[in-house]
Design a protein around this motif. Structure first.
Motif: not given
Length: 261
Positions: A159-172
């Motif tokens: 949850i935290e890793a995904r939120a940080r990545a998405l918050g940085a503008g990274i698409i997964i």
């Protein structure tokens, strides 16, 4: 969790990107491949071959050539438990057939070094750190996550890793690899693609592609990479790249890049 975060930041600041500092590209792409304990050495090589074939395929090279800058930055990472994420091929600029062939050769030559149970959050955190620390400026930044399970054990919180990545503008984006030994094809009877969309993937235009079997894997990888490079948003929420269910591009829809020099 603390140990996992320490590993993330140690890796982030210790790696020197092959691609060099301050380069601009159309896409920064982390190929985040499953090397957990459910994947044996034969499957590791099979997966790598699928990505090696994809990166050198004319359609993928055409997608790269269609971009504004006509180059992308790619790294291939295998992930296992919270302390076992391996950068198999470091950041490499792909700008034509020769650089793509070198990437493929390096991918197939490297030994396996990632093992252990699933730590998906740690894998995403490593991918995020690699993007932030590579000294490359990409128009888009994408983590291409593949796995045969959405179950995670230990390490950084998904949850935290995904939120940080998405918050940085990274698409997964996700490649869901269906169970090769389960009678239903589904791990534990749950919907793997739905779990990927709910727990792992995210960002504008993110999607999940499914690999139903070994025969479909290379095709799924190639066509998913084309979507990621081109930046297309799929019409359907779930894509299938095999069994006649993928809508082939017609002749006038195919990418027509300028010739490579």
């Amino acid at each position: 969790m603390l140990r996992g975060l320490v590993l993330v930041f140690a890796l982030m600041f210790s790696l020197t990107p092959r691609a060099g500092a301050q380069q601009s590209v159309d896409l920064e792409l982390v190929l985040l491949a499953d090397a957990s304990r459910s994947i044996d050495d034969t499957e590791i090589r099979f997966q790598r071959q699928g990505y090696a074939s994809a990166i050198t395929h004319p359609d993928v090279l055409s997608a790269i050539g269609f971009g504004f800058l006509r180059k992308i930055a790619v790294t291939y990472v295998e992930w296992g438990d919270e302390t076992s994420q391996d950068v198999v091929v470091p950041w490499t600029i792909i700008d034509g057939p020769e650089s793509a062939a070198r990437f493929a050769e390096d991918l197939m030559a490297a030994p396996r070094r990632a093992y252990g149970p699933n730590s998906i959050g740690s894998a995403i955190a490593i991918a995020h750190a690699l993007i932030d620390g590579n000294g490359i400026a990409g128009t888009r930044r994408v983590i291409d996550f593949s796995g045969d399970s959405a179950y995670t054990q230990g390490g950084v919180s998904v949850i935290e890793a995904r939120a940080r990545a998405l918050g940085a503008g990274i698409i997964i984006n996700g490649l869901a690899i269906l169970c090769r030994t389960c009678e239903t094809g589904r791990p534990g009877g749950y919907d793997l693609e739905s779990a990927f969309r709910t727990m792992i993937t995210g960002g504008p235009g993110s999607f999940v592609v499914t690999a139903d079997n070994r025969q479909s894997f290379a095709t799924a990888v190639r066509r998913k990479m084309i979507l990621e490079i081109a930046g297309d948003v799929p019409i359907a929420p779930r894509l299938s790249a095999w069994g006649g269910r993928w809508r082939e591009l017609s002749a006038n829809q195919r990418l027509k890049p300028r010739p490579w020099h």
